[in-house]
Design a protein around this motif. Sequence first.
Motif, mmCIF file in Angstrom:
data_model
loop_
_atom_site.group_PDB
_atom_site.id
_atom_site.type_symbol
_atom_site.label_atom_id
_atom_site.label_comp_id
_atom_site.label_asym_id
_atom_site.label_seq_id
_atom_site.Cartn_x
_atom_site.Cartn_y
_atom_site.Cartn_z
ATOM 1 N N ARG A 1 -2.700 -8.199 -0.640
ATOM 2 C CA ARG A 1 -3.645 -8.019 -1.747
ATOM 3 C C ARG A 1 -5.071 -8.321 -1.288
ATOM 4 O O ARG A 1 -6.014 -7.584 -1.588
ATOM 5 N N ASN A 2 -5.233 -9.424 -0.544
ATOM 6 C CA ASN A 2 -6.570 -9.782 -0.061
ATOM 7 C C ASN A 2 -7.106 -8.737 0.907
ATOM 8 O O ASN A 2 -8.307 -8.435 0.913
ATOM 9 N N ALA A 3 -6.227 -8.160 1.727
ATOM 10 C CA ALA A 3 -6.666 -7.119 2.663
ATOM 11 C C ALA A 3 -7.122 -5.872 1.911
ATOM 12 O O ALA A 3 -8.127 -5.238 2.278
ATOM 13 N N ILE A 4 -6.418 -5.530 0.826
ATOM 14 C CA ILE A 4 -6.805 -4.374 0.011
ATOM 15 C C ILE A 4 -8.147 -4.629 -0.673
ATOM 16 O O ILE A 4 -9.036 -3.769 -0.692
ATOM 17 N N LEU A 5 -8.312 -5.831 -1.246
ATOM 18 C CA LEU A 5 -9.578 -6.157 -1.917
ATOM 19 C C LEU A 5 -10.745 -6.139 -0.933
ATOM 20 O O LEU A 5 -11.865 -5.743 -1.277
ATOM 21 N N LYS A 6 -10.486 -6.575 0.294
ATOM 22 C CA LYS A 6 -11.538 -6.530 1.313
ATOM 23 C C LYS A 6 -11.978 -5.095 1.589
ATOM 24 O O LYS A 6 -13.179 -4.806 1.713
ATOM 25 N N GLU A 7 -10.996 -4.178 1.682
ATOM 26 C CA GLU A 7 -11.325 -2.767 1.884
ATOM 27 C C GLU A 7 -12.117 -2.214 0.701
ATOM 28 O O GLU A 7 -13.079 -1.463 0.874
ATOM 29 N N LEU A 8 -11.733 -2.616 -0.514
ATOM 30 C CA LEU A 8 -12.414 -2.118 -1.711
ATOM 31 C C LEU A 8 -13.841 -2.662 -1.824
ATOM 32 O O LEU A 8 -14.720 -2.016 -2.377
ATOM 33 N N ASN A 9 -14.067 -3.862 -1.291
ATOM 34 C CA ASN A 9 -15.403 -4.472 -1.364
ATOM 35 C C ASN A 9 -16.347 -3.961 -0.285
ATOM 36 O O ASN A 9 -17.556 -4.111 -0.403
ATOM 37 N N HIS A 10 -15.784 -3.379 0.773
ATOM 38 C CA HIS A 10 -16.630 -2.946 1.880
ATOM 39 C C HIS A 10 -16.586 -1.431 2.096
ATOM 40 O O HIS A 10 -17.609 -0.759 2.042
ATOM 41 N N ARG A 11 -15.395 -0.910 2.303
ATOM 42 C CA ARG A 11 -15.273 0.503 2.648
ATOM 43 C C ARG A 11 -15.266 1.407 1.419
ATOM 44 O O ARG A 11 -15.746 2.539 1.464
ATOM 45 N N TYR A 12 -14.721 0.919 0.302
ATOM 46 C CA TYR A 12 -14.590 1.742 -0.906
ATOM 47 C C TYR A 12 -15.314 1.082 -2.088
ATOM 48 O O TYR A 12 -14.714 0.761 -3.104
ATOM 49 N N LYS A 13 -16.593 0.853 -1.936
ATOM 50 C CA LYS A 13 -17.380 0.215 -2.995
ATOM 51 C C LYS A 13 -17.578 1.164 -4.174
ATOM 52 O O LYS A 13 -17.574 2.389 -4.014
ATOM 53 N N GLY A 14 -17.765 0.580 -5.366
ATOM 54 C CA GLY A 14 -18.175 1.360 -6.527
ATOM 55 C C GLY A 14 -17.046 1.834 -7.414
ATOM 56 O O GLY A 14 -17.303 2.420 -8.476
ATOM 57 N N HIS A 15 -15.806 1.626 -7.029
ATOM 58 C CA HIS A 15 -14.680 2.047 -7.856
ATOM 59 C C HIS A 15 -14.234 0.893 -8.757
ATOM 60 O O HIS A 15 -14.443 -0.283 -8.425
ATOM 61 N N ASP A 16 -13.638 1.221 -9.892
ATOM 62 C CA ASP A 16 -13.168 0.197 -10.823
ATOM 63 C C ASP A 16 -11.858 -0.390 -10.294
ATOM 64 O O ASP A 16 -10.931 0.354 -9.944
ATOM 65 N N VAL A 17 -11.805 -1.722 -10.273
ATOM 66 C CA VAL A 17 -10.630 -2.415 -9.750
ATOM 67 C C VAL A 17 -10.161 -3.446 -10.771
ATOM 68 O O VAL A 17 -10.975 -4.192 -11.321
ATOM 69 N N GLN A 18 -8.864 -3.480 -11.043
ATOM 70 C CA GLN A 18 -8.305 -4.462 -11.976
ATOM 71 C C GLN A 18 -6.829 -4.658 -11.647
ATOM 72 O O GLN A 18 -6.223 -3.867 -10.927
ATOM 73 N N ASP A 19 -6.273 -5.756 -12.183
ATOM 74 C CA ASP A 19 -4.843 -5.960 -12.037
ATOM 75 C C ASP A 19 -4.116 -4.913 -12.871
ATOM 76 O O ASP A 19 -4.504 -4.620 -14.013
ATOM 77 N N ALA A 20 -3.073 -4.328 -12.309
ATOM 78 C CA ALA A 20 -2.297 -3.330 -13.041
ATOM 79 C C ALA A 20 -1.478 -4.011 -14.139
ATOM 80 O O ALA A 20 -1.343 -5.231 -14.170
ATOM 81 N N SER A 21 -0.948 -3.215 -15.041
ATOM 82 C CA SER A 21 -0.189 -3.728 -16.179
ATOM 83 C C SER A 21 0.966 -4.609 -15.706
ATOM 84 O O SER A 21 1.829 -4.171 -14.943
ATOM 85 N N PHE A 22 0.953 -5.845 -16.175
ATOM 86 C CA PHE A 22 2.028 -6.769 -15.816
ATOM 87 C C PHE A 22 3.358 -6.285 -16.372
ATOM 88 O O PHE A 22 4.398 -6.405 -15.738
ATOM 89 N N ARG A 23 3.314 -5.726 -17.582
ATOM 90 C CA ARG A 23 4.553 -5.274 -18.219
ATOM 91 C C ARG A 23 5.230 -4.167 -17.399
ATOM 92 O O ARG A 23 6.452 -4.114 -17.297
ATOM 93 N N GLU A 24 4.423 -3.299 -16.784
ATOM 94 C CA GLU A 24 5.002 -2.180 -16.032
ATOM 95 C C GLU A 24 5.256 -2.499 -14.561
ATOM 96 O O GLU A 24 6.233 -2.030 -13.971
#
Length: 363
Positions: free
Chosen positions: A329-352
């Motif tokens: 998860r931390n590796a994915i967030l690192k990619e989203l903060n550096h390589r893929y900036k500007g996209h909406d990020v949130q925890d997915a539905s816990f129920r699903e």
Amino acid sequence: MAKIGDMVRFLNSVGGGRITKIKDNIAYVEDEDGFETPVLIRECVVVGTAPAAPKITETAVAAKKSQPAAPSKLESAPRPAPADEELPVVETPEGEKLNLTLAYEPANIKELSTTTFDTYLVNDSNYFLYFAYLTRSKENEEWTTRYAGIVEPNIQLFIGETLPGDLPEMDRVAIQYIAFKRDKSYKAKQPQFIEVPLDTTKFAKLHCFTPNVYFDSSVIALELVTNDAPHRAIVVDKNRLEAAIKAKKAVDMPRRRIVKKRTKAERKADDTLVVDLHITALVDNTRGLSNADMLNLQVDEFSRVMDENLKHKGQKIVFIHGKGEGVLRNAILKELNHRYKGHDVQDASFREYGFGATQVTIR
């Protein structure tokens, strides 16, 4: 000029005592505990001169004969106190981690072929260290102790003078130490034996002497410990290296065949793309894969899916990574903060998807 018997204190470090002998401009100073430290004469400040020998007269001889026998060694008077009392230790939060540096400072940097080199151990920490400084040549498997003693916290300690003729026997140097504190509780440190290579050809090259935070002049510095982490040289055995290369090739060959051919990710009714990043969903067999190998495969799959969907504005992608220790998860967030900036990020539905899923919306 200091002489045998004088009481001295050290110019550039804490401590002092009585000079017991002088050899080759090195004074051997004995402290109140009987420990002898070699110090350059120029680093000694005389605070008490040796008493002059009394003239022997007939009266004195007669008086001596009439005196009782001298006491034994066990009955002899105590040693004189050192010139300086030990300074109180001023501790800092960063000093709770050991930082050790071994440095060589030329006496005359303009005459590197003939000059001597002052050797220092820098103890940048809140700890006292019992230590030994050792050297050996490449051909010799046995070590020579060049200094053994104690260095106080936050001290730059002179531990000897290196002559040009000593360098051929100094292809490898080592520090062996035990860290402790006095009169208080403290967090224990592991005793260490740290061996590092020393390229002695650098002592003849002016550009190899560089500025250092601990010294006013340029030195050759060897970082031994940084924030409690010892620096260890990697010793390569040729035969073991060849065997390791053959073993890696044997593992890599089948590894190319165990990676599944990627298929399209699952799409839900609302057009949400669901990508399972569990390693079992990416490969048929994890034999021969290290934790780092598996993490790289998972991050590569994440990047592949992101790259394929960057043009699809509004696309929702759920990456299922699992809870675990949070490394993926931390590796994915690192990619989203550096390589893929500007996209909406949130925890997915816990129920699903439970706790271990992250939803990205392409913007």
